[in-house]
Design a protein around this motif. Structure first.
Motif, PDB file in Angstrom:
ATOM      1  N   SER A 193    -100.169  40.153 -60.815  1.00  0.00           N
ATOM      2  CA  SER A 193     -99.244  39.830 -59.724  1.00  0.00           C
ATOM      3  C   SER A 193     -97.967  39.276 -60.343  1.00  0.00           C
ATOM      4  O   SER A 193     -97.838  39.186 -61.553  1.00  0.00           O
ATOM      5  CB  SER A 193     -99.868  38.811 -58.779  1.00  0.00           C
ATOM      6  N   ASP A 194     -97.017  38.897 -59.469  1.00  0.00           N
ATOM      7  CA  ASP A 194     -95.780  38.297 -59.963  1.00  0.00           C
ATOM      8  C   ASP A 194     -95.975  36.824 -60.297  1.00  0.00           C
ATOM      9  O   ASP A 194     -95.103  36.177 -60.833  1.00  0.00           O
ATOM     10  CB  ASP A 194     -94.685  38.422 -58.900  1.00  0.00           C
ATOM     11  N   ASP A 195     -97.149  36.341 -59.967  1.00  0.00           N
ATOM     12  CA  ASP A 195     -97.445  34.928 -60.175  1.00  0.00           C
ATOM     13  C   ASP A 195     -97.818  34.693 -61.635  1.00  0.00           C
ATOM     14  O   ASP A 195     -98.976  34.454 -61.962  1.00  0.00           O
ATOM     15  CB  ASP A 195     -98.599  34.537 -59.240  1.00  0.00           C
ATOM     16  N   LYS A 255     -92.243  33.100 -63.227  1.00  0.00           N
ATOM     17  CA  LYS A 255     -92.019  32.644 -61.846  1.00  0.00           C
ATOM     18  C   LYS A 255     -91.425  31.240 -61.829  1.00  0.00           C
ATOM     19  O   LYS A 255     -90.890  30.794 -60.822  1.00  0.00           O
ATOM     20  CB  LYS A 255     -93.310  32.677 -61.048  1.00  0.00           C
ATOM     21  N   LYS A 256     -91.520  30.559 -62.942  1.00  0.00           N
ATOM     22  CA  LYS A 256     -91.038  29.177 -62.980  1.00  0.00           C
ATOM     23  C   LYS A 256     -89.592  29.099 -63.473  1.00  0.00           C
ATOM     24  O   LYS A 256     -88.761  28.466 -62.849  1.00  0.00           O
ATOM     25  CB  LYS A 256     -91.946  28.361 -63.887  1.00  0.00           C
TER      26      LYS A 256
END
Ligand SMILES: [Zn+2]
Ligand SMILES: [Zn+2]
Length: 100
Positions: free
Chosen positions: A86-88, A72-73
């Motif tokens: 999750s996508d996190d 995600k970063k």
């Protein structure tokens, strides 16, 4: 005085002769068991091995299952050794960087 009803049996495992006493013969007969083929020591050892084998956990030394993720970063595809919920999720590099 020796008991003539005692029997000498050769152990199947250690090849040592052991005495199968009259008392034990009676016990075996009572339980409907056939004559022992191993001495007491070897029977005890086998029992212990069986007990330990039953409790032993399989070693998890296989390759770890990896899951594909997109960080995600940095938006780079990566892999993590756990199932992301999750996508996190961060890639390994960003994860390490985030902890420092
Ligand atoms: Zn033996
Ligand atoms: Zn990243």
């Amino acid at each position: 005085m020796t008991n003539s009803e005692d029997k000498n049996i050769t152990c199947r495992d250690c090849q040592q002769e052991f005495v199968w006493t009259k008392g034990e013969q009676d016990f075996y007969a009572e339980k409907g068991l056939s004559a022992p083929s191993r001495c007491r020591d070897c029977r005890t050892k086998r029992k212990q091995m069986r007990d330990q084998g039953g409790q032993g956990r399989p070693m998890s030394n296989g390759p770890k299952e990896m899951f594909d993720i997109v960080c995600k970063k940095c938006d780079k595809p990566g892999q993590v050794p756990f199932k992301p919920t999750s996508d996190d999720v961060l890639c390994r590099d960003c994860f390490i960087a985030s902890r420092e």
